[in-house]
Design a protein around this motif. Sequence first.
Motif, mmCIF file in Angstrom:
data_model
loop_
_atom_site.group_PDB
_atom_site.id
_atom_site.type_symbol
_atom_site.label_atom_id
_atom_site.label_comp_id
_atom_site.label_asym_id
_atom_site.label_seq_id
_atom_site.Cartn_x
_atom_site.Cartn_y
_atom_site.Cartn_z
ATOM 1 N N ASP A 144 -15.872 44.747 52.525
ATOM 2 C CA ASP A 144 -17.114 44.886 51.965
ATOM 3 C C ASP A 144 -17.262 44.365 50.440
ATOM 4 O O ASP A 144 -16.521 45.039 49.519
ATOM 5 N N VAL A 145 -17.760 43.073 50.175
ATOM 6 C CA VAL A 145 -17.736 42.566 48.706
ATOM 7 C C VAL A 145 -18.746 42.903 47.938
ATOM 8 O O VAL A 145 -18.838 42.635 46.857
ATOM 9 N N SER A 146 -19.819 43.939 48.292
ATOM 10 C CA SER A 146 -20.824 44.128 47.522
ATOM 11 C C SER A 146 -20.308 44.858 46.426
ATOM 12 O O SER A 146 -21.099 44.949 45.512
ATOM 13 N N GLY A 147 -19.100 45.806 46.643
ATOM 14 C CA GLY A 147 -18.880 46.652 45.590
ATOM 15 C C GLY A 147 -17.915 46.045 44.478
ATOM 16 O O GLY A 147 -17.195 46.772 43.418
ATOM 17 N N CYS A 148 -17.552 44.811 44.603
ATOM 18 C CA CYS A 148 -16.385 44.276 43.862
ATOM 19 C C CYS A 148 -16.695 42.560 43.675
ATOM 20 O O CYS A 148 -16.604 41.951 44.582
ATOM 21 N N ASP A 149 -17.065 42.190 42.350
ATOM 22 C CA ASP A 149 -17.432 41.053 42.163
ATOM 23 C C ASP A 149 -16.034 40.296 41.765
ATOM 24 O O ASP A 149 -15.488 40.360 40.488
ATOM 25 N N LEU A 150 -15.458 39.423 42.692
ATOM 26 C CA LEU A 150 -14.276 38.571 42.401
ATOM 27 C C LEU A 150 -14.636 37.256 42.785
ATOM 28 O O LEU A 150 -14.930 36.871 43.846
ATOM 29 N N ALA A 151 -14.242 36.360 41.817
ATOM 30 C CA ALA A 151 -14.635 34.908 42.091
ATOM 31 C C ALA A 151 -13.085 34.339 41.926
ATOM 32 O O ALA A 151 -12.200 34.606 41.128
ATOM 33 N N PHE A 152 -12.740 33.526 42.979
ATOM 34 C CA PHE A 152 -11.385 32.928 43.002
ATOM 35 C C PHE A 152 -11.338 31.805 41.670
ATOM 36 O O PHE A 152 -12.344 31.394 41.172
ATOM 37 N N VAL A 153 -10.194 31.281 41.326
ATOM 38 C CA VAL A 153 -9.890 30.475 40.320
ATOM 39 C C VAL A 153 -10.138 29.153 40.789
ATOM 40 O O VAL A 153 -9.249 28.736 41.854
ATOM 41 N N PRO A 154 -10.722 28.294 40.354
ATOM 42 C CA PRO A 154 -10.898 26.791 41.163
ATOM 43 C C PRO A 154 -10.167 26.024 40.681
ATOM 44 O O PRO A 154 -10.255 24.655 40.253
ATOM 45 N N SER A 155 -8.572 26.427 40.855
ATOM 46 C CA SER A 155 -7.746 25.338 40.398
ATOM 47 C C SER A 155 -6.412 25.954 40.980
ATOM 48 O O SER A 155 -6.248 27.081 41.265
ATOM 49 N N GLN A 156 -5.179 25.098 41.027
ATOM 50 C CA GLN A 156 -4.122 25.499 41.574
ATOM 51 C C GLN A 156 -3.079 25.903 40.456
ATOM 52 O O GLN A 156 -2.758 25.279 39.616
ATOM 53 N N ALA A 157 -2.926 27.084 40.507
ATOM 54 C CA ALA A 157 -2.222 27.981 39.065
ATOM 55 C C ALA A 157 -0.633 27.831 39.463
ATOM 56 O O ALA A 157 -0.289 27.766 40.689
#
Length: 236
Positions: A144-157
Amino acid sequence: MARGGSNRTAWRLAALALVAPLVVMVAAMGTHLGLWDWRIGWSLLTWKVGLGLALAGVIAAAACVVGALGGGRGRALAAGIAVVAAGLTAGLYLWAWVGGQTPYHLQAGPADVTSDPADPPAYGGVLSQRRAAAGAPALTASFDVSGCDLAFVPSQAAPEVAAWALDQAGFEVLGSGVGRADGTRTGFWFGFSYDAVVRIRPGRTDVRVSARQDRPDGGEACRLAQAILAEIQARR
């Protein structure tokens, strides 16, 4: 005689106000030392026995204040101790309640968040073994992604950056290498643990954080995941 009896009553009421924080302290330290598990220390002793005693402590403090009106220095001192003890204890319980960290908050399964709900990073190796040994509940495949705002990092760390981010977020780094880094974090008082994995792919880095205990955590897993992602972003 009456004055002595009133003083004794005042100190008994003050002692009652001190019982709840002592019970919570014993519950936390007993859990930390492994004398009992978190269900006894947190759920039973803290949120059932301790909460009931905290309410009794508030009533005792109020009675102590009333008894101290027009009384001597001894009763005033007892009232002051009772008010401080009951007030701090009630305040901590209220803070935990408002923050959603009580057994009375509804939660479906252990806290489990990720920046890629469609294809969540998996736990493996040492971390998977530790979760199994600790009796961690099975994790759901749906989020359930509604309760936590997480955005992936758009690069290869780089793996060392992922490990550094875990360390900065308070995790013990268990390993890092091509494509991933993982770690675990254990709280002091009740030993609540969170596991984290950073998955590294070309053009994208994702994070997953999962609690080992099936309890309401007030969004702590989400905050930890956000902290890891923020540290990775800062090192891009």
